[in-house]
Write an enzyme that holds these catalytic residues in place. Sequence first.
Site, PDB file in Angstrom:
ATOM      1  N   CYS B  84       0.820  -1.220   0.000  1.00 37.18           N
ATOM      2  CA  CYS B  84       0.000   0.000   0.000  1.00 37.18           C
ATOM      3  C   CYS B  84       0.853   1.269   0.000  1.00 37.18           C
ATOM      4  CB  CYS B  84      -0.941  -0.014   1.188  1.00 37.18           C
ATOM      5  SG  CYS B  84      -1.887  -1.547   1.278  1.00 37.18           S
ATOM      6  N   CYS B 210     -13.292  -0.562   8.195  1.00 36.57           N
ATOM      7  CA  CYS B 210     -12.417  -0.983   7.101  1.00 36.57           C
ATOM      8  C   CYS B 210     -12.585  -0.064   5.890  1.00 36.57           C
ATOM      9  CB  CYS B 210     -12.757  -2.398   6.674  1.00 36.57           C
ATOM     10  SG  CYS B 210     -12.734  -3.600   8.026  1.00 36.57           S
ATOM     11  N   LYS B 331     -10.386   5.474   4.445  1.00 33.64           N
ATOM     12  CA  LYS B 331     -11.660   4.973   4.956  1.00 33.64           C
ATOM     13  C   LYS B 331     -12.855   5.449   4.115  1.00 33.64           C
ATOM     14  CE  LYS B 331     -14.718   3.161   7.359  1.00 33.64           C
ATOM     15  NZ  LYS B 331     -15.400   3.053   6.091  1.00 33.64           N
ATOM     16  N   HIS B 335      -9.315   3.318  -1.353  1.00 36.22           N
ATOM     17  CA  HIS B 335      -7.954   2.791  -1.278  1.00 36.22           C
ATOM     18  C   HIS B 335      -7.611   1.946  -2.499  1.00 36.22           C
ATOM     19  CE1 HIS B 335      -4.207   1.474   0.208  1.00 36.22           C
ATOM     20  NE2 HIS B 335      -4.584   0.446   0.925  1.00 36.22           N
TER      21      HIS B 335
END
Lengths: 122, 388
Positions: B84, B210, B331, B335
Amino acid sequence: MSDRLTHGEWSDAVESGDLLGQTCSDCGKTQGTPKAACPHCGSRALETVELPTDGVVYTETTINVPPVGIEERGYQVAVVDLGEARVMGRLSDGEVEIGDPVELSGFTEDDDGYVAPAFEPR
Amino acid sequence: MARAAVVGAGMTKFGVHDKPLQELFGEAALPALDDAGVEPSEIDAFYFGNAMSGQAENDTHLGPKLASHVGMAGVPVQRFEDACATSSNAFKNAVEAVDAGVHDVVLVGGVERCTPETGKDTAAMTRIFASASHRQYEQPTGLTFPGVFALFTKRHMHEYGTTEEQLAEVAVKNHGNGALNPNAHFGKETTVEEALDGPIVADPFRLMDCCPFSDGASAVVVVSEELADSYDAPVDVSGVGHATDVVPIGDKETPHVTQAARDAAAQAYEQADTSAAEMDFAEVHDCFTGAEILASEALGLVEDGEGGPAAEAGRTARDGDVPINPSGGLKAKGHPIGATGTAQLVELTEQLRGTAGERQIDGADSAVAHNLGGDAATTVVTVMEARR
């Protein structure tokens, strides 16, 4: 056994009910998984050591959304303090919280034959 | 003195995109070039990030494919993969290149598709994400990425008394900020009650703790410090720190302190001759609510153990004393792995230029971005400052 612990030897030990780690002769730290050199000081003076199979849960989680290849839901994964080292494993039976005593109960195996230690409450 | 400057920024909306990677990347790269006022022929090099399209879409060697699509075939392109933290590592290398005089003008960006548009469902993508955990010593336990951060967060809760309500407050804040961001995946506010009512993914994380699987792209144009004044609205890059920690989690000394983030932040603040106290806001890697709390402590924005109470007290809200994730963060903004790092820098650029619209932090002059990869084993921290 060679001087330097390999993944194969570590796995064979897990399947036989033992946990092997490495102690660095230079900085004194112990790791729960094999390395070619100490991750903390770089020393290659690593001695293979037998880790205790009884320990205490350092942290844990229960996984309800598994990756493909795992049908089960609600399985618990824990990082366990075993003396000077920590090892990650699956709970084979029962539920635990941080601080609970556990013992090695066997192992789990994934589709590629990689094994992980399994623990249960003691 | 700055090490480099960002003179152009662009990103797609994060969310679901049914188009090939090169077309998606073009929608971030061309706006970044236009924002900088540069032609593709003026770009000396392209530093590019993509983490998992080889696994997710059978699409690799993307550098020249993307460069060809945006009119810069021929330039040197290098592709970065650091889970990431992929595109912030591309950015770090671009900054080093212009800082060292290797290149003057560099395009940096990333693209990724993670939604079912790739043909992969949640279980398949969960396995691909888990490939960033240790193949031999973590994956065989059935560990997932929510599981990785759940392990860190549960220990943090044990040490400091951080509560599930405090985690939910992070989600509520970031959804509120995301609702003001037209590029955010989620444009809807939520409540603590709704967050605490969601299904458990990996305890203590419920669904609303998540970040989503997103598709998207982001890009910035980086120029040398000497050239910066010849562009409109340059924003200075004054520090970039990069550190790693031991893998697997069991062998880290104190997993929940996220040592790599602390080391990277110390480097970035030192290069910039600044400190956490000088930061007007932060964009942090909140892949999970607990990750934002750990990051707020690792960056020195709050004291260790105060991440949860700070979120609960509103200190990390846009009008708080340490605003975190005014963009909505991972969030709410989303992502798309390889696009996330440079998207944080797009937000820093817009905020420090004073052009962030409704979500603008008043008078923002200095800011920090924190982009984390793998089981907290890679962290890149960037300090940027408005050029006044």
